[in-house]
Design a protein around this motif. Sequence first.
Motif, PDB file in Angstrom:
ATOM      1  N   LEU A 114       0.838  -1.208   0.000  1.00 23.88           N
ATOM      2  CA  LEU A 114       0.000   0.000   0.000  1.00 23.88           C
ATOM      3  C   LEU A 114       0.872   1.257   0.000  1.00 23.88           C
ATOM      4  N   ILE A 115       1.936   1.226   0.796  1.00 27.28           N
ATOM      5  CA  ILE A 115       2.848   2.390   0.829  1.00 27.28           C
ATOM      6  C   ILE A 115       3.421   2.625  -0.579  1.00 27.28           C
ATOM      7  N   ARG A 116       3.829   1.558  -1.199  1.00 22.80           N
ATOM      8  CA  ARG A 116       4.425   1.673  -2.543  1.00 22.80           C
ATOM      9  C   ARG A 116       3.440   2.269  -3.553  1.00 22.80           C
ATOM     10  N   GLN A 117       2.159   1.962  -3.357  1.00 28.31           N
ATOM     11  CA  GLN A 117       1.150   2.531  -4.266  1.00 28.31           C
ATOM     12  C   GLN A 117       0.773   3.956  -3.881  1.00 28.31           C
ATOM     13  N   GLY A 118       1.427   4.481  -2.849  1.00 24.11           N
ATOM     14  CA  GLY A 118       1.070   5.823  -2.391  1.00 24.11           C
ATOM     15  C   GLY A 118      -0.245   5.840  -1.641  1.00 24.11           C
ATOM     16  N   LEU A 119      -0.668   4.690  -1.092  1.00 23.58           N
ATOM     17  CA  LEU A 119      -1.971   4.591  -0.425  1.00 23.58           C
ATOM     18  C   LEU A 119      -1.853   4.484   1.090  1.00 23.58           C
ATOM     19  N   ALA A 120      -0.658   4.597   1.597  1.00 24.33           N
ATOM     20  CA  ALA A 120      -0.493   4.576   3.059  1.00 24.33           C
ATOM     21  C   ALA A 120       0.728   5.412   3.417  1.00 24.33           C
ATOM     22  N   ASP A 150       7.015  11.187   0.832  1.00 22.34           N
ATOM     23  CA  ASP A 150       7.154  10.343  -0.361  1.00 22.34           C
ATOM     24  C   ASP A 150       7.319   8.877   0.030  1.00 22.34           C
ATOM     25  N   VAL A 151       7.168   8.054  -0.980  1.00 20.22           N
ATOM     26  CA  VAL A 151       7.119   6.612  -0.754  1.00 20.22           C
ATOM     27  C   VAL A 151       8.365   6.112  -0.029  1.00 20.22           C
ATOM     28  N   ASP A 152       9.533   6.562  -0.464  1.00 21.63           N
ATOM     29  CA  ASP A 152      10.770   6.049   0.146  1.00 21.63           C
ATOM     30  C   ASP A 152      10.867   6.416   1.623  1.00 21.63           C
ATOM     31  N   GLU A 153      10.460   7.640   1.915  1.00 21.84           N
ATOM     32  CA  GLU A 153      10.512   8.064   3.316  1.00 21.84           C
ATOM     33  C   GLU A 153       9.530   7.214   4.145  1.00 21.84           C
ATOM     34  N   ASN A 154       8.347   7.001   3.586  1.00 25.22           N
ATOM     35  CA  ASN A 154       7.364   6.173   4.283  1.00 25.22           C
ATOM     36  C   ASN A 154       7.876   4.750   4.506  1.00 25.22           C
ATOM     37  N   LEU A 155       8.498   4.215   3.475  1.00 24.11           N
ATOM     38  CA  LEU A 155       9.033   2.845   3.615  1.00 24.11           C
ATOM     39  C   LEU A 155      10.077   2.794   4.718  1.00 24.11           C
ATOM     40  N   ALA A 156      10.929   3.786   4.747  1.00 20.86           N
ATOM     41  CA  ALA A 156      11.999   3.811   5.748  1.00 20.86           C
ATOM     42  C   ALA A 156      11.404   3.967   7.154  1.00 20.86           C
TER      43      ALA A 156
END
Length: 560
Positions: A114-120, A150-156
């Motif tokens: 979901l994070i990768r899709q920009g949905l979380a 952004d996605v990368d920051e969220n993933l981290a």
Amino acid sequence: MSEAKATTNFIRQIVDRDLAEGKNDGRVVTRFPPEPNGYLHIGHAKSICLNFGIASAYQGQCHLRFDDTNPEKEDDEYIQAIQDDVTWLGFEWSGPVRFASGYFDRLYDYAVALIRQGLAYVDTQSPEQIAEMRGNFTTPGRHSPHRDRDVDENLALFEKMRDGGFDEGAAVLRAKIDMANPNLTLRDPILYRIRKKAHHQTGDKWVIYPMYDFTHPLSDAIEGITHSLCTLEFEEHRPLYDWLVEHAAIEAKPRQYEFSRLNLNFTVTSKRRLKLLVDEGHVNGWDDPRMPTLAGLRRRGYTPAAIRNFCESVGVSRADSVIDMSLLEEAVRDDLNQHAPRAFCVINPLKLVIENWPQDHEESLEVPQHPQDESMGTRRMPITREVFIDQDDFREEANKKYKRLVLGDRVRLRYGYVVRAHDVVRDDQGEIIEIRCSYDPDTLGKNPENDEGQGKLRGVIHWVSAVHGVPCEVRQYDRLFQVANPAKVPEGGHFLDTLNPDSLRVLSRCLVEPALANAEPGSRFQFEREGYFCVDQDSDAQRRVFNRVVGLRESWPREA
Ligand code: ATP
Ligand code: MG
């Protein structure tokens, strides 16, 4: 009443329609998803009967899945008790016992997707800020300043959450949906939070735990559930359920359907309240026979068939209602009336001496186990010179309406002889402690009713031999609460204020016929003229204990 025949309901109609349309390749898979934070109650029985009933009616499957996303309140004791209860009710789940926690790895991956899709996104506002910005029914929510990370920051950051890099409450993962949606559950709901607590299944592996709203739809999808049946309070959550199923990119597309909860008057059906009753000692544990838990009802003497019939009779709909407790009582009465062997038990013993009976003479009467069901066979009942009858079955004087023993008059000792009372013996306080009577040896199995000059027999009463009777304790239960709706207490009150102080009455000088001397805990009887009783697990060689399941007929006024 035999097992109620399953009637149709709106859920069955939905399943019929889905099958007719060829949905789900013709599969029907349901689940019963308890959270292991308490024992199951009668409300859960409705859900169990519905879910397992649908599966079996359509040759489908029903899973047992523990929805165990909350490490704080859950316990292995509950996990075992819930399985025992489902099995006892007569249902078998398909495959292994499942745990939502068993999907934690996959759920984590879905969150990452979901994070990768920009949905979380990871929100590092305080819980108070998040709550405040959520708005309410009249005010739309406001965007978190972290919503557009952004996605990368969220993933981290999500990885940092998982690895313990944040304190509890310092970060959550949220779905990015719609902060202005009138449905509050869609205002960027929290999907994961940090709890630095060991979990009963996964130990110390996780410090982040998925929320129920995230876990439930995805667990359903993972298991290939076709019809996810839950109670009406989840109706508002259905759009989120659908959103998650849609975006998690799982092939299976379970659908949620809601039905109304079972509410029963004069009791509470909420695990939180039931736990309070247990924790504060208002009852003797989760299986106290006054509790509406399945463990309590079982110990009280309810049969699985009675509970299944009850659930069938209340039906499944979307209309909220409160079911009268007497309906549940009627269900067990029906079942036990048909299946429980009969026995004699004298609750308040009063001695009856048959003066013309030879001193040590004994007879052994053969009596039926069930007057309407010969297949249940017979039992032996000894009769001796002294027997006990119930205090309520004797009066010195009474009018004709009193169908029991009266001084100078006659009754039959059920299955035995006709006796006539002549006299009473009193103690120093003037209390009657003994009745003196005579019997007519010619009345065994013969009705003397029309004997000339004798008058009509008043009635037939039960009795127990004074020599062979077995002392026992009888526990009579009354409703646990004094009011029909304990949950609805006036301002400033508490539901505990409405507890019935007389819900348990212990009678410890009772006498039961000797055939029951070794009756196993859990076995049930009709004590003739008294009600239905079940041998309690507290029984031992020294002390037999019987729980009164229910009286012979309804004793409470109906009230909604
Ligand atoms: P409680 O409100 O007592 O805590 P719960 O809903 O939290 O109950 P769960 O363990 O989550 O308990 O429930 C498992 C399933 O049983 C859910 O699908 C729930 O909808 C259903 N259920 C719970 N209570 C009732 C009820 N009174 N009537 C019908 N179904 C119920
Ligand atoms: Mg719940």
